[in-house]
Structure formats: C-alpha cells, structure tokens
Design an enzyme around this catalytic site. Structure first.
Site, short mmCIF file in Angstrom:
data_model
loop_
_atom_site.label_atom_id
_atom_site.label_comp_id
_atom_site.label_asym_id
_atom_site.label_seq_id
_atom_site.Cartn_x
_atom_site.Cartn_y
_atom_site.Cartn_z
N GLU A 169 -19.94 -43.30 4.75
CA GLU A 169 -20.25 -42.01 4.13
C GLU A 169 -18.99 -41.20 3.80
OE1 GLU A 169 -23.17 -40.25 6.76
OE2 GLU A 169 -24.54 -41.94 6.50
N ASN A 210 -19.91 -48.25 3.47
CA ASN A 210 -21.36 -48.01 3.51
C ASN A 210 -21.64 -46.56 3.13
OD1 ASN A 210 -24.03 -48.97 4.42
ND2 ASN A 210 -23.80 -47.54 6.12
N GLU A 275 -29.75 -49.78 5.48
CA GLU A 275 -30.49 -48.84 6.35
C GLU A 275 -31.80 -48.44 5.69
OE1 GLU A 275 -28.03 -45.50 7.50
OE2 GLU A 275 -26.25 -46.75 7.75
N ASP A 277 -35.22 -47.25 4.68
CA ASP A 277 -36.51 -46.67 5.09
C ASP A 277 -37.01 -45.83 3.92
OD1 ASP A 277 -34.85 -44.41 5.49
OD2 ASP A 277 -35.01 -44.50 7.67
O1 G2I Z 1 -29.06 -40.36 9.58
C1 G2I Z 1 -29.59 -41.61 9.33
C2 G2I Z 1 -28.51 -42.66 9.22
C3 G2I Z 1 -27.60 -42.38 8.04
N1 G2I Z 1 -26.57 -43.39 7.90
C4 G2I Z 1 -25.78 -43.64 9.09
C5 G2I Z 1 -26.66 -43.91 10.28
O2 G2I Z 1 -25.88 -44.09 11.44
C6 G2I Z 1 -27.66 -42.78 10.49
O3 G2I Z 1 -28.43 -43.13 11.65
C7 G2I Z 1 -28.88 -42.06 12.43
C8 G2I Z 1 -29.69 -42.60 13.59
O4 G2I Z 1 -30.83 -43.23 13.07
C9 G2I Z 1 -30.11 -41.45 14.50
O5 G2I Z 1 -30.72 -41.98 15.68
O6 G2I Z 1 -27.77 -41.34 12.91
C10 G2I Z 1 -28.18 -40.18 13.63
C11 G2I Z 1 -26.98 -39.33 13.96
O7 G2I Z 1 -26.39 -38.84 12.83
C12 G2I Z 1 -28.93 -40.59 14.88
O8 G2I Z 1 -29.42 -39.45 15.52
C13 G2I Z 1 -28.90 -39.13 16.76
C14 G2I Z 1 -29.44 -37.78 17.14
O9 G2I Z 1 -29.03 -36.84 16.17
C15 G2I Z 1 -28.87 -37.40 18.45
O10 G2I Z 1 -29.42 -36.18 18.85
C16 G2I Z 1 -29.13 -38.50 19.47
O11 G2I Z 1 -28.49 -38.20 20.69
O12 G2I Z 1 -29.24 -40.10 17.72
C17 G2I Z 1 -28.62 -39.84 18.94
C18 G2I Z 1 -28.86 -41.00 19.90
O13 G2I Z 1 -30.23 -41.19 20.11
#
Ligand code: G2I
Length: 575
Positions: A169, A210, A275, A277
C-alpha cells in the site's frame, strides 16, 4: 484503509445452486483421491488442475481453536497468507525482540496440509509499532534492514514459504506515493531498498508489491505499473504484483480487470489476487448473493485467463471472521462461506469457474508407484536413498519417505518429503537395521501406492567424521532471462581432525540439473542425487579449513536450494 466508491452499477446474474459444505479432514496423511465424482472435488483440486493456487487468509485464533475452521482450510485451499501474524507489530513488537509463534503456527499448518505460504507483509505504514515510526532516517533504514533480514531469513530455507509482500500500500488514490512515515522519513528509496534487503535474505522467494484499488485501470494502478517498470529497469528484484481485491457489489466490478493484469504481466512479473473479498450492504439477500457470486467468478476467470496469474487468495473464507463489518459500517457477508461454515453461491461460482470445462479435467489419477529405494553411502549414522521416479498425468509434486526401525515389526512413519527421487537420511543409530518405503504425490493431492520395502543396516560406529563435522554454505545466483544459475559452495571442515578424500553428497531440487563439468571438484549427477569429490589440491581439509567449489546449472522454473548435505554420509551444518 478507506476504499472510495466507484460508480458503475453491477451486472446481475443469478447463480443459485448451493452445494453442501465440504469438510474433508486432512491432517497429517495426504488425501488419497477417490470417488465421488471429480466435479465435487474441493477448490484446491480444481485450482491445481488449472495450474493455479486458491488460498485464504488465516487467523491464528480460529486456526488454533476451531476444528470446523481447520477442516475447511485444510481441505479447500492449497495456499495461505497469515492475516496478521507476520506483520511487524506481531513479529517485532519492540526493537530487536522477535516473536514468531503466530507466524510459525500458520507455516506449520500449511506444511502439514501441503499449502504454500505467502508472507504478509514486511514494510507497511499500518500495524507497524510506534518505535519504528519515530526513528531518525538512518535508524529507520537500519531497523527496516534488520527486520527484513530476520523475518525473511527465518523462513528462507522453509519450502512452504515461497513469496513475500515486501512493500504494501505505498500509493495514494491519485497515484502519488503515500505520505507515510516511511516516505516522509526516507523518501521513495525505501521501496527499492526493501526489495534489495529481502533478496539478500532469501534468494529464492518471490518478492511482491501489493495494493488495493488497483484491480482495474486507473490512476493508482497506472502509478503502480510505472513504478514496477522503473524498479525492474533499475535491477530492483520485484518479481510479483499483488492486487488485493477488496471489492463491494455496490461499486461495480473494476473496469478492465483482465487488461490490467495483462499489462503488468507484460512487464515480466507474476500477478496474483491477494486479498479477495466482495462485501455488500446488509442484510444479505439472494439477489446480492448472486451479484457477489458473479464478481467472484469474474475474478477467478480473469486469473485463469492470464498465464502469469499465479492464483487467488480470499481474505478469510468464512463470514464468521472478516475485517469488513468492523471497518465498513452496515456492510458484510463478503466471503464464500457464511458464519456457520455453509457455502454460499460465491463458493459455487469459484468452484465452477475453476472447473468450467475449458481446462483439463481435475486430476484424480495418482502417480505410478515409485521404485524400491536403493541405499548408498551408508555410514554409522546416515545413508543416501534413491529410487526410480514415478510418473504422473500432470506431474509428480514430491515423495514421502517412510522409515521403520528394525528388520521387522515397528511402524512406518514419514521421515522426509523430498521433491525428487532421492533423500539423505541422517541421525541414525550405528549397527541398526532400518526399513524404507516411498510413495509419490501429485499437486492435486493424489498419492501413489507404497513402493516395496528396502532394508539397510548402518555400519558400526567409531570411524569417519561425526555429525556436523562439516559446514556448507550454498549460494545460488539465477541468471536473468534464461533458465540457468550458478551455484557456489563453501565446504568447511568443522571437526578436530583432517578430512581427507571427502565425498560431498546432496539432492538437487526437482527440475534442476548440473551442466558439467563444474569447478574445483569432480561433479556427478544421478537422478537428482549429486556428488562432488575433490581434486588433488583440495582433497585434504585441515580442521577449520575450507574449499570453494561450484557449478553452473539449468532449471525449469525454480531455483530453490538443496537442504541437506552430507560428507561420508554424515550431515553437514548448512548456513
Ligand atoms: O484492511 C484489510 C486488509 C488490507 N490490506 C492489507 C491487509 O493486511 C489488511 O488486513 C487487515 C486484517 O484483515 C485485519 O484483521 O488488516 C487490519 C489492520 O489494518 C486487521 O485488523 C486488525 C484490527 O484493526 C486490530 O484491532 C486487531 O488487533 O487486526 C488486529 C489483529 O486481530
């Protein structure tokens, strides 16, 4: 992350067939393909038959705690990305203190289930601890280098982990480089540096850039295209481009999706959907489900149509665990399985796209039975095995080597999974009989019958170099533009006595071959088993002494490194 709205109204096609949830447990032993009909096969079987991966983002908590989650993950997918466990805040929460429990958990699950792992992600503006963000320029560059060297280095010799998101990003929506702490502190050079550090840590992993909102042709994807072209022109090791694919049915399907993949592929990089969805405004209904299914099908078909597209990773797989509702108020239901692990029309669409009859039929034929293993180089603690290779309608992916202790009785257990028809066993007891059998696997998970049993007795102890009295540093340098490479080895005698008349043995990964004659040793190759014997001037290595030998070789696409080296049948330390 904010994903802005796009205008077009989505195409609507009803896809209403629903299939029952597949829950084929696949824990340690590979599945043996059998009826029912191939059309009912899991996604990974169809994807493998089309030469693609189908993957999921894994959450460490459900992976550890939920059998239903593990069952779908293992049976349906042949690729995985850790959703959060390999991010900086997870792996190095404070300076120099690394934790790999979550990352290792995902890699172990993938290895047990024959899934390739994509590492996500090394350099990102999000989920990076505050201690990094406040560093001076020189300290930040050093921290980035250390982090990449440690995290990538940890898995550099792991056969499951094959690729990394090196930077994630890096663009704003208008195509400018993102005004992140990375860019604001280091300028744009941090991107090339990150790729170079990653290549230094793992010469084989596929290194990716990515991003999101780059699935169609637009200002952001064009900026990414120009950056990738420039980096490659500058010799920066960018091998792959990831298109995240966080879509929403209310914004329309990205325009020129396939053409966009094609233009990146023309730069010589691999492309992949990383990724995927496809969310909707809640509540869910059958019309929205049908539109969502069409979008999923479009993405999979687009990847199938582009040779350089390696596969599609879905960001999760069950609506029970999805980042979407937490971030997009009132939206959700973005994944192919609902929160109760029942499949939705999106699942059927992915399945049917992978199995639409335009490609080869799913592979349900196991490889032929391999030959009886033959032992050579037997010492008191180790031996080399080789056997007549199996053949397969699609291709042999690898072998399982099973061993039982004793001339009879005892049970066979898998002790190795080489990719070619040879294996070096080590750590054996002296004057002990072992029985070996092998079987072959193909990429679709079909497994051959077991070979006949070979019995081998190790020699009495006392002679020869003991375990780890040698060390091997192996460096492979792929040639740009042609399927060749140069391999250099430094063999060191780490024992306390001289090593004379040594024979170094190892197994070359499948598809690789030595181009004779090599240098500084006499090289020979039989199947994938390679031996090197010294020339007169380097036949004796004093304690602590070393010699540098090497060869040129060819490959058919992969330049992974041999993992086990023996001298006189005893394993060497590999660095
Ligand atoms: O935002 C969706 C994706 C966009 N591209 C990069 C990916 O790495 C990103 O994945 C998401 C995860 O799916 C989430 O699970 O990235 C988020 C963070 O930017 C993840 O969220 C975080 C929560 O914000 C936190 O509060 C939590 O502690 O996940 C953490 C672990 O569960």
């Amino acid at each position: 992350m904010i994903i802005p709205a796009r205008g077009a109204r989505p195409e609507r096609t009803a896809v209403l067939a629903v299939v029952a949830a597949l829950a084929v447990p696949l824990v340690v032993a590979p599945i043996v393909a059998a009826p029912p009909a191939a059309a009912d096969a899991p996604l990974r079987v169809h994807a493998a038959a089309r030469g693609k991966f189908i993957g999921y983002a894994a959450g460490t908590s459900p992976l550890a705690n939920e059998a239903a989650y593990r069952s779908v993950a293992a049976s349906e997918f042949n690729q995985v990305t850790a959703e959060n466990a390999m991010k900086w805040e997870s792996t190095e929460p404070s300076d120099g203190n690394y934790t790999f429990s979550g990352a290792d958990q995902v890699v172990a699950f993938a290895t047990a289930n024959n899934q390739q792992v994509h590492g996500h992600t090394l350099v990102w503006h999000s989920q990076t601890p505050g201690w990094v963000q406040g560093l001076s320029a020189s300290a930040m560059r050093t921290a980035m280098q250390d982090h990449i060297a440690t995290v990538v280095g940890r898995y550099a010799n792991n056969a499951s982990l094959v690729s990394w998101d090196v930077v994630n990003e890096v663009f704003e929506e208008n195509g400018n480089l993102r005004s992140s702490f990375w860019y604001n502190t280091l300028g744009s050079s941090y991107i090339a540096d990150a790729f170079r550090y990653a290549r230094a840590a793992d010469s084989n992993a596929r290194l990716c850039i990515n991003d999101y909102n780059v699935e169609g042709i637009n200002a952001k994807s064009t900026a990414m295209y120009n950056l990738v072209r420039q980096l490659r022109a500058d010799g920066v090791p960018v091998d792959c481009v990831g298109f995240q694919g966080h879509l929403a049915i209310q914004y329309g399907f990205p325009s020129q999706f396939r053409e966009n993949l094609d233009r990146f592929a023309a730069l010589g990089v691999q492309v992949r959907i990383t990724e995927l969805d496809i969310r909707m405004q809640m509540p869910r209904d059958s019309t929205k489900d049908a539109t969502q299914a069409t979008y999923y099908r479009n993405v999979v078909q687009g990847c199938l149509a582009v040779t350089a597209c390696a596969g599609v990773t879905i960001w999760g797989f069950t609506d029970k665990y999805s980042w979407v509702p937490d971030v997009f108020s009132g939206e959700g239901a973005a994944l192919p399985w609902d929160a109760n692990y029942s499949t939705k029309p999106a699942y059927t669409a992915i399945h049917d796209a992978l199995d639409d009859g335009s490609g080869p039929a799913p592979d349900t034929t196991p490889p032929t039975t391999p030959g009886t293993p033959a032992a050579s180089g037997v010492t008191s603690s180790g031996l080399s095995l080789s056997w007549t290779a199996s053949s397969d309608a699609v291709g042999v992916a690898g072998y399982d080597v099973l061993r039982a202790t004793g001339a009879s009785g005892g049970s066979f257990a898998v002790v190795g999974t080489p990719s070619s028809a040879s294996f070096v066993d080590s750590g054996l007891a002296a004057s002990t009989t072992y029985r070996y059998q092998v079987r072959a696997r193909d990429a679709a998970g079909n497994v051959s019958s077991l070979s006949s049993v070979a019995s081998v007795t190790t020699t009495a102890g006392g002679g020869g170099p003991g375990p780890s009295s040698c060390r091997v540093a192996y460096t492979i340098s792929p040639w740009g533009g042609s399927p060749g490479f140069t391999a250099g080895l430094v063999l060191t005698n780490t024992g306390t006595s001289s090593l004379s008349g040594w024979t170094l043995a190892f197994s070359l990964p499948s598809g690789q071959a030595i181009t004779p004659p090599g240098w500084s040793a006499t090289w020979s190759q039989s199947g994938q088993a390679v031996t090197a014997t010294p020339l007169s001037w380097n036949s004796t290595l004093a304690p602590g002494g070393s010699t540098t030998i090497g060869f040129n070789g060819t490959h058919t696409g992969g330049t992974s490194e041999p993992t086990t080296f023996t001298v006189g049948g005893s394993s060497c330390t590999v660095v």
